[in-house]
Enzyme design. Structure first.
Site, short mmCIF file in Angstrom:
data_model
loop_
_atom_site.label_atom_id
_atom_site.label_comp_id
_atom_site.label_asym_id
_atom_site.label_seq_id
_atom_site.Cartn_x
_atom_site.Cartn_y
_atom_site.Cartn_z
N GLN A 25 56.70 31.90 70.53
CA GLN A 25 57.25 32.99 69.69
C GLN A 25 57.57 31.59 67.80
OE1 GLN A 25 60.84 33.25 70.98
NE2 GLN A 25 62.09 33.49 69.12
N PHE A 26 57.25 32.01 67.28
CA PHE A 26 56.53 31.15 66.14
C PHE A 26 57.80 30.49 64.97
CE2 PHE A 26 57.02 35.96 64.22
CZ PHE A 26 57.40 35.86 62.86
N THR A 27 59.12 31.73 65.15
CA THR A 27 59.80 31.51 65.24
C THR A 27 60.69 30.30 64.88
OG1 THR A 27 61.24 33.04 66.89
CG2 THR A 27 61.18 34.04 64.41
#
Length: 148
Positions: free
Chosen positions: A78-80
């Site tokens: 999850q890059f966010t």
């Protein structure tokens, strides 16, 4: 490297209406990889996650780690988690690891968890995923390898 760890009684990930990973008791881990992360960050997080004592013992105290309860892990990239929200209303993800460096670290993270004897289910890096979980407790812990 940043991990959001949720103790779950069950969790699953679906892509294009197909369940690609599911676990019963254990952890659902959202993993955010920063552009400066290395294998040292992987080792640190794996050590912390596998030793995290948040499962209840026979006296109802959070005293057991994931192996003691035969738990599994659902690992989701999850890059966010590395969103920068300091300016304006649209987050910037410029500090998140690019796929060419983040995918090998995500794979190394999952392999290291498996080498600790854990069952690890995963989503698909970069895919649009739907996550379902039952957060047990609720217990949610955030660990950042840069905040040792």
């Amino acid at each position: 490297m940043r991990a959001v760890i949720q103790r779950v009684s069950q969790a699953s990930v679906t892509i294009n209406n197909e369940t690609v990973g599911a676990i019963e008791q254990g952890f659902m881990v959202l993993l955010g990889i920063h552009e400066e992360d290395t294998l040292e960050d992987v080792a640190y997080l794996v050590r912390k996650i596998t030793k995290l004592r948040v499962f209840e013992d026979s006296e109802g105290k959070m005293n057991l780690d994931i192996s003691a309860v035969n738990g599994a892990i659902l690992s989701i990239s999850q890059f966010t988690l590395h969103a920068d929200t300091k300016k304006g209303n649209r987050p910037s993800f410029i500090k998140a690891g690019r796929p060419e460096m983040a995918i090998p670290l995500y794979d190394a993270f999952n392999q290291a968890l498996q080498s600790e004897g854990l069952l690890v289910a995963t989503g698909e890096f970069g895919a649009n995923m739907q996550i379902a979980l039952i957060n047990d407790g609720p217990v949610t812990i955030i660990i950042d390898s840069k905040e040792k």
